[in-house]
Design a protein around this motif. Structure first.
Motif, PDB file in Angstrom:
ATOM      1  N   LYS A   1       0.792  -1.229   0.000  1.00  0.00           N
ATOM      2  CA  LYS A   1       0.000   0.000   0.000  1.00  0.00           C
ATOM      3  C   LYS A   1       0.827   1.283   0.000  1.00  0.00           C
ATOM      4  O   LYS A   1       0.361   2.322  -0.459  1.00  0.00           O
ATOM      5  N   GLU A   2       2.060   1.207   0.536  1.00  0.00           N
ATOM      6  CA  GLU A   2       2.825   2.435   0.715  1.00  0.00           C
ATOM      7  C   GLU A   2       4.039   2.480  -0.215  1.00  0.00           C
ATOM      8  O   GLU A   2       4.134   1.723  -1.169  1.00  0.00           O
TER       9      GLU A   2
ATOM     10  N   ARG B   1      -0.281  -1.645  -5.830  1.00  0.00           N
ATOM     11  CA  ARG B   1      -0.465  -0.540  -4.893  1.00  0.00           C
ATOM     12  C   ARG B   1      -1.640   0.344  -5.303  1.00  0.00           C
ATOM     13  O   ARG B   1      -2.456   0.742  -4.467  1.00  0.00           O
TER      14      ARG B   1
ATOM     15  N   GLN C   1      -8.220  -4.468  -1.385  1.00  0.00           N
ATOM     16  CA  GLN C   1      -7.689  -4.804  -0.059  1.00  0.00           C
ATOM     17  C   GLN C   1      -7.402  -6.298   0.032  1.00  0.00           C
ATOM     18  O   GLN C   1      -6.366  -6.714   0.557  1.00  0.00           O
TER      19      GLN C   1
ATOM     20  N   GLN D   1      -4.333  -7.180  -2.088  1.00  0.00           N
ATOM     21  CA  GLN D   1      -3.109  -6.712  -1.433  1.00  0.00           C
ATOM     22  C   GLN D   1      -2.737  -7.610  -0.268  1.00  0.00           C
ATOM     23  O   GLN D   1      -1.559  -7.937  -0.057  1.00  0.00           O
TER      24      GLN D   1
END
Length: 364
Positions: free
Chosen positions: A124-125, A276, A281, A284
């Motif tokens: 995610k980051e 990303r 969700q 990921q």
């Protein structure tokens, strides 16, 4: 590696606990904020790494106490061993009653893989978390890697000081010396990261396919500033030397080192698109689980030791088919899983269950 016994004293919210785990799957269950993750954290500290929650050593001791003690009896390196960690103002490690010069001496000896909900940052980051993931995994596989990493980071800090002060006090000879050292240790980092990524993608792609029911294709690629050739020491040195030379005016203007291994990335794609930016969700989460399963397999292959698998609040987020896949993949491993309702998560698993309530652990 197998943990035969874990003893915890004055750690986090746990005054005292003793756990005699199963060789297979061990479920730590109870309501939230009772101490389940604290047990996983205690197990993780025996790897020699810092808390996966980012906590400082002084925050690991139970409130009002001056120190904490963790004791682990394991079968590792073909023999029974005892490891003790004493946490005061800092951590000290003892292996078979012999004090170790530093906690880093445990790295690679008692391996483990942890999945913590915050590890979704891997997808995610930004690149920093993915670099940390690769570096932490490599340190367990090759403890000497940490020496290259520490040297690189130390020289990088020194180079950044020179760049920051350049307009007031330019020092080209010192900058050139530091750059040459940065190239030397940067090449060692790049070489190991490329090798690790090649191993990782081969295994993670298969694990993601199983978790997703073959609905998407996972792709992993080390993403450098310039394209390095595998197993080509001279070319990697040349690329890094040219990179730092080209970026020298930019670095001087910025006041820090803008390019290099400390700013490279691991690209994660699903069906050719950024996981990303475009992954759900659930996708990921499956990517991170695939990476962690692959990390565990590589650790086993490279070290000859089967690492502990620590799963914090993971299974409840997976549907029945993904839970079944995970259990099948973990067959033969020693696993510790935290959850709230064990019956709803893993009704058919053989192993042991431990209820955790207000820091007290009871086998059920």
């Amino acid at each position: 590696m197998k943990v035969n016994r874990l003893e915890i004293h004055q750690f986090r919210n746990i005054e005292h606990a003793e756990i005699l785990p199963s060789d297979g799957i061990n479920i730590l269950f109870g309501e939230n904020a009772q101490g389940k993750t604290n047990i996983l954290e205690a197990l993780w500290l025996f790897t020699g790494g810092r808390s996966f929650r980012g906590a400082k050593d002084k925050d690991l001791t139970r409130f009002g106490q001056e120190s904490a003690v963790l004791l682990e009896e394991v079968f590792s390196e073909d023999r029974e061993q005892e490891i003790k960690i004493v946490i005061d103002k800092k951590r000290k490690a003892f292996v078979n009653e012999i004090e170790q010069p530093a906690m880093s001496r445990l790295i690679g000896k008692f391996p483990a893989v942890i999945f913590f909900p915050d590890h979704l940052f891997l997808v995610k980051e930004g690149p920093e978390g993915r670099r940390r993931f690769m570096d932490a995994a490599l340190c367990q596989i090759q403890p000497t890697y940490i020496q290259s990493l520490v040297r690189y980071q130390r020289i990088l800090s020194q180079r950044n000081v020179v760049l920051k002060n350049w307009k007031v006090s330019p020092n080209e000879p010192l900058l050139d010396v530091l750059t040459a050292e940065l190239v030397k240790f940067g090449q060692q980092i790049v070489e190991k990261r490329i090798d690790y990524t090649n191993c990782l993608k081969e295994k993670a792609v298969l694990r993601y396919s199983g978790l997703s029911g073959e609905r998407e294709q996972l792709e992993l690629q080390y993403e450098p500033h310039r394209q390095y050739e595998e197993n080509n020491f001279a070319q990697q040195i040349e690329i890094l030397t040219k990179l730092f030379e080209e970026k020298k005016p930019v670095d001087i203007e910025a006041g820090f080192t803008t390019s290099g291994p400390h700013r490279e990335d691991l690209s994660i794609l699903l069906d050719g698109k950024s996981a990303r930016h475009y992954g759900s969700q659930g996708q990921q989460r499956s990517v991170v689980l695939a990476l962690k399963l692959a990390e565990a397999e590589i650790l086993k292959e490279k070290t000859g030791e089967c690492p502990l698998v620590l799963l914090d609040d993971v299974m409840s987020e997976l549907d029945a088919s993904r839970q079944e896949y995970m259990v099948n993949q973990l067959d033969g491993w020693q696993v510790f899983i935290s959850c709230c309702e064990p019956e709803a998560v893993l009704p058919k698993v053989n192993g042991k269950r431990f209820e955790v309530k207000s820091g007290t652990v009871t086998e059920r």
